[in-house]
Design an enzyme around this catalytic site. Structure first.
Site, PDB file in Angstrom:
ATOM      1  N   HIS A 157     -84.319 -35.596  14.938  1.00 28.66           N
ATOM      2  CA  HIS A 157     -85.084 -34.544  14.244  1.00 28.66           C
ATOM      3  C   HIS A 157     -84.699 -33.143  14.733  1.00 28.66           C
ATOM      4  O   HIS A 157     -85.526 -32.240  14.722  1.00 28.66           O
ATOM      5  CB  HIS A 157     -86.597 -34.749  14.415  1.00 28.66           C
ATOM      6  CG  HIS A 157     -87.038 -36.169  14.239  1.00 28.66           C
ATOM      7  ND1 HIS A 157     -87.286 -36.724  13.005  1.00 28.66           N
ATOM      8  CD2 HIS A 157     -87.215 -37.161  15.140  1.00 28.66           C
ATOM      9  CE1 HIS A 157     -87.637 -37.994  13.162  1.00 28.66           C
ATOM     10  NE2 HIS A 157     -87.594 -38.290  14.440  1.00 28.66           N
ATOM     11  N   SER A 278     -65.354 -10.731  11.292  1.00 32.95           N
ATOM     12  CA  SER A 278     -66.071 -10.134  10.172  1.00 32.95           C
ATOM     13  C   SER A 278     -65.475  -8.765   9.901  1.00 32.95           C
ATOM     14  O   SER A 278     -65.053  -8.075  10.827  1.00 32.95           O
ATOM     15  CB  SER A 278     -67.551 -10.006  10.535  1.00 32.95           C
ATOM     16  OG  SER A 278     -68.141  -8.981   9.765  1.00 32.95           O
ATOM     17  N   LYS A 284     -68.379 -10.616  15.666  1.00 27.14           N
ATOM     18  CA  LYS A 284     -68.401 -11.948  15.061  1.00 27.14           C
ATOM     19  C   LYS A 284     -67.126 -12.756  15.292  1.00 27.14           C
ATOM     20  O   LYS A 284     -66.025 -12.236  15.255  1.00 27.14           O
ATOM     21  CB  LYS A 284     -68.630 -11.830  13.545  1.00 27.14           C
ATOM     22  CG  LYS A 284     -70.011 -11.358  13.173  1.00 27.14           C
ATOM     23  CD  LYS A 284     -71.096 -12.372  13.464  1.00 27.14           C
ATOM     24  CE  LYS A 284     -71.222 -13.406  12.398  1.00 27.14           C
ATOM     25  NZ  LYS A 284     -71.942 -12.977  11.218  1.00 27.14           N
ATOM     26  N   GLU A 291     -66.785 -24.621   8.294  1.00 30.09           N
ATOM     27  CA  GLU A 291     -67.616 -24.268   7.134  1.00 30.09           C
ATOM     28  C   GLU A 291     -66.932 -24.661   5.825  1.00 30.09           C
ATOM     29  O   GLU A 291     -67.559 -25.182   4.904  1.00 30.09           O
ATOM     30  CB  GLU A 291     -67.926 -22.764   7.130  1.00 30.09           C
ATOM     31  CG  GLU A 291     -68.942 -22.372   8.198  1.00 30.09           C
ATOM     32  CD  GLU A 291     -69.133 -20.861   8.289  1.00 30.09           C
ATOM     33  OE1 GLU A 291     -69.064 -20.175   7.265  1.00 30.09           O
ATOM     34  OE2 GLU A 291     -69.352 -20.368   9.416  1.00 30.09           O
TER      35      GLU A 291
END
Ligand code: ARG
Length: 460
Positions: A157, A278, A284, A291
């Site tokens: 969980h 970025s 970043k 992804e």
């Protein structure tokens, strides 16, 4: 005279728009080598069956060899007027060797020809994919080997549950990929059956020898019903289903990599060459590759749905609908081949941060179950021991410390059964070592699994 093979029956040429709409040459040209391989075997069979002369066979063979060289040299001008790869190749052959080229199509149709070509093509791609899956497994097994003793929080969980070995976590994916490979290898048996000889749909009036053609092409069986042979694409659907499951597995690992890399977790780093920055935020480092793998999973599952919908409700036998099988199938292969290649490379560039993983284990009372098991071994029924530990956890939470930080006096206030040997089970390492059975997370077991997988991957 138009170059279309059926033009004699028609009163006007096909409209430009229809020509573009129905042509497949733009995408099926990648089947050319397999189309030629199939044609050479077909011609050889025709000659042995006494349907084609030796002279015609020799002409076909030399013409096809020239075409193969022209393809390799990028010298072919594929023509949309000739619709697809089959008619393009036949036309090129006829230009080179005349009537022998026109005799090649005896006893077959594009319907059994295209079904044969895709199977030959897919068979080769499956062999490549099986090797690439093994290479990724090897990268993961290496990581497991190097990190058998590294403790990290195992989650259920998304809450810290119990300590696990990072190596054990990597091996979970090795198992998944092992089943993915079993599916690929199993699917290959059903891909590797020969439709050729079914002709348009009903078979042919020529005395063909299908077993001979199948032997020449390395098929393990021949399709036993001509209608089924030219129409079904279940083998491609099955392959795309196996590919979807593979991508689903990789999307799960990708999701984990993405949050493990995030500074909140900082469990691992991946090499800079797999990340991008970025354009606006200088701090970043984005995990673009995982992804994209997650995103491309949708693309492959989409191809599965596309193919199964393409086949749904199609009456027997061949219908032009089936020309739509190619782009989803080709794109599935490109996507999973590229994904597997980049993934193996990326996993070889992973740096593990054991201190951060261990710190996270200590924040979540991950050894609470170990304390409960400890009390059970001392005679307390499990439900009672669960309650004792729950109270100890509440206190530790209030004091903002780990269970192992509570003093013996305090622990004994929850149960007299607790003695100072309790600290051995309360550490993350003690917890790992205690799960020492097949399938468990102890480093001893992880190393045994590493050895098992190394042997399996070696033996092919
Ligand atoms: N390009 C076609 C395909 O991919 C080849 C078979 C066409 N057969 C036909 N009768 N129109 O399915």
């Amino acid at each position: 005279m138009s170059e279309k093979n059926w033009s004699g029956r028609f009163h006007e040429p096909v409209s430009e728009l229809v020509k573009q709409y129905t042509a497949s040459i733009e995408f099926d040209k990648c089947l050319a080598n397999y189309d030629i391989q199939g044609s050479l075997a077909h011609a050889q069979m025709l000659q042995q069956a006494g349907i084609l002369s030796e002279k015609d066979l020799a002409a076909i063979q030399s013409g096809m060899n020239e075409i193969l060289q022209d393809i390799a040299a990028g010298k072919i001008n594929w023509s949309i007027d000739l619709e697809d790869v089959h008619m393009n190749v036949e036309h090129l052959l006829t230009q080179k060797v005349g009537d022998a080229g026109k005799r090649l199509h005896t006893g077959r149709s594009r319907n059994d020809q295209v079904a044969t070509d895709i199977r030959l093509w897919l068979r080769a791609k499956i062999d490549l994919i099986v090797d690439l899956i093994k290479d990724l497994q090897t990268a993961l097994v290496d990581l497991a080997d190097q990190n058998a003793e590294v403790v990290m929080p195992g989650f259920t969980h998304m809450q810290v549950a119990q300590p696990i070995s990072f190596g054990h976590h990597m091996l979970a994916y090795v198992e998944m990929l092992g089943r993915d490979n079993e599916r690929m290898i199993d699917c290959r048996h059903r891909v590797n059956r020969m439709p050729l000889g079914a002709a348009a749909l009903a078979g042919t009036t020529f005395p063909i020898k299908r077993e001979l053609t199948a032997d020449l092409l390395g098929f393990e069986a021949i399709c036993q019903n001509s209608l089924d042979a030219v129409s079904d694409r279940d083998f491609a659907i099955e392959f795309t289903a196996a590919s979807s499951i593979l991508m689903m597995h990789l999307s799960r690992l990708s999701e984990e990599l993405i949050y493990w890399i995030s500074p909140r977790f900082a469990f691992i780093d991946i090499a800079d060459r797999f990340c991008t920055g970025s354009s606006i935020m200088p701090q970043k480092k984005n995990p673009d590759v995982p992804e994209l793998v997650r995103g491309k999973t949708g693309r492959v599952v989409g191809h599965l749905l596309g193919l199964i919908t393409l086949m749904k409700s199609q009456p027997l036998a061949y219908n032009k609908d089936n020309q739509e099988d190619k782009e989803p199938l080709f794109d599935t292969v490109t996507t999973i081949v590229d994904t597997l290649r980049i993934y193996a490379d990326m996993m070889r560039g992973v740096t593990v941060k054991p201190e951060n993983m261990r710190a996270a284990v200590l924040q979540g009372f991950a050894t609470a179950t170990d304390l409960a098991d400890y009390l059970v071994k001392k005679g307390l029924p499990f439900r009672d021991s669960h309650e004792v530990v729950a109270r100890a956890v509440r206190l530790a939470e209030e004091q903002q410390c780990d269970l192992s930080d509570l003093s013996l006096d305090v622990l004994q206030s929850f149960s007299e059964l607790i003695t100072d040997d309790v600290y051995a089970v309360l550490t993350p390492e003690g917890s790992l070592n205690a799960r020492n059975h097949v399938g468990g997370t102890s480093p001893v077991q992880v190393r045994a699994q590493v050895a098992r997988w190394r042997a399996l991957l070696r033996s092919g």
